[in-house]
Design an enzyme around this catalytic site. Sequence first.
Site, mmCIF file in Angstrom:
data_model
loop_
_atom_site.group_PDB
_atom_site.id
_atom_site.type_symbol
_atom_site.label_atom_id
_atom_site.label_comp_id
_atom_site.label_asym_id
_atom_site.label_seq_id
_atom_site.Cartn_x
_atom_site.Cartn_y
_atom_site.Cartn_z
ATOM 1 N N HIS A 21 3.326 -9.480 -9.136
ATOM 2 C CA HIS A 21 2.233 -10.421 -9.388
ATOM 3 C C HIS A 21 2.085 -10.692 -10.883
ATOM 4 O O HIS A 21 2.633 -9.963 -11.710
ATOM 5 C CB HIS A 21 0.917 -9.868 -8.836
ATOM 6 C CG HIS A 21 0.424 -8.673 -9.591
ATOM 7 N ND1 HIS A 21 0.939 -7.404 -9.388
ATOM 8 C CD2 HIS A 21 -0.509 -8.549 -10.572
ATOM 9 C CE1 HIS A 21 0.328 -6.559 -10.203
ATOM 10 N NE2 HIS A 21 -0.552 -7.232 -10.937
ATOM 11 N N HIS B 4 2.443 -11.755 -17.638
ATOM 12 C CA HIS B 4 3.673 -11.023 -17.332
ATOM 13 C C HIS B 4 3.640 -10.483 -15.909
ATOM 14 O O HIS B 4 2.581 -10.433 -15.290
ATOM 15 C CB HIS B 4 3.835 -9.851 -18.303
ATOM 16 C CG HIS B 4 2.709 -8.856 -18.172
ATOM 17 N ND1 HIS B 4 1.477 -9.062 -18.758
ATOM 18 C CD2 HIS B 4 2.622 -7.687 -17.485
ATOM 19 C CE1 HIS B 4 0.672 -8.052 -18.439
ATOM 20 N NE2 HIS B 4 1.342 -7.210 -17.664
#
Length: 172
Positions: free
Chosen positions: A115, A34
């Site tokens: 990220h 995620h």
Amino acid sequence: MKYGVVAFPSKKLQDLANSYRKRYDPHYSLITPHMTLKGVFEASDTEIEVLSNSIRNVVQRHKPFTLHATGVSSFAPTTNAIYFKVDKTEALINLHEDLHKESLGLKAEHTFVPHITIAQKMSSGEHDDIYAQLKMAGLNHDETIDRLHLLYQLEDGYWTVYETFRLTGAEN
């Protein structure tokens, strides 16, 4: 209870991330790959209902956005975490900022670096070896993210979806 707000990438990018995570991330089995948009926070049952309504208001102001993953980077020396870099677009910055306004409480603990973590909690030597290898693997991936997920942590440490929100708004 602990909560967080994330965007899940496509199965294709999740599979790629998991090909590294299963070897290098002790959290591999606890949460799906995620991109965190609002880090871990505590909330009561009553508070989470109010926060959920606030998130619903935020997503009504933001359109789906492009997630562009562009290679591998690291947070070393701060922490030995390695991640897929995601371009920090204006749409992402605005969405992140909206999720940290007063009605949603809690200012971001760290500077926002979009990220997807693929490795963490390694020794410095292991980090350096793995990072050198992963940096050579090219990554240039685009996809559209059209929903956010409010997650909560179960007693056994696993994270699961509390509620899903579609990005339907007018901002970019």
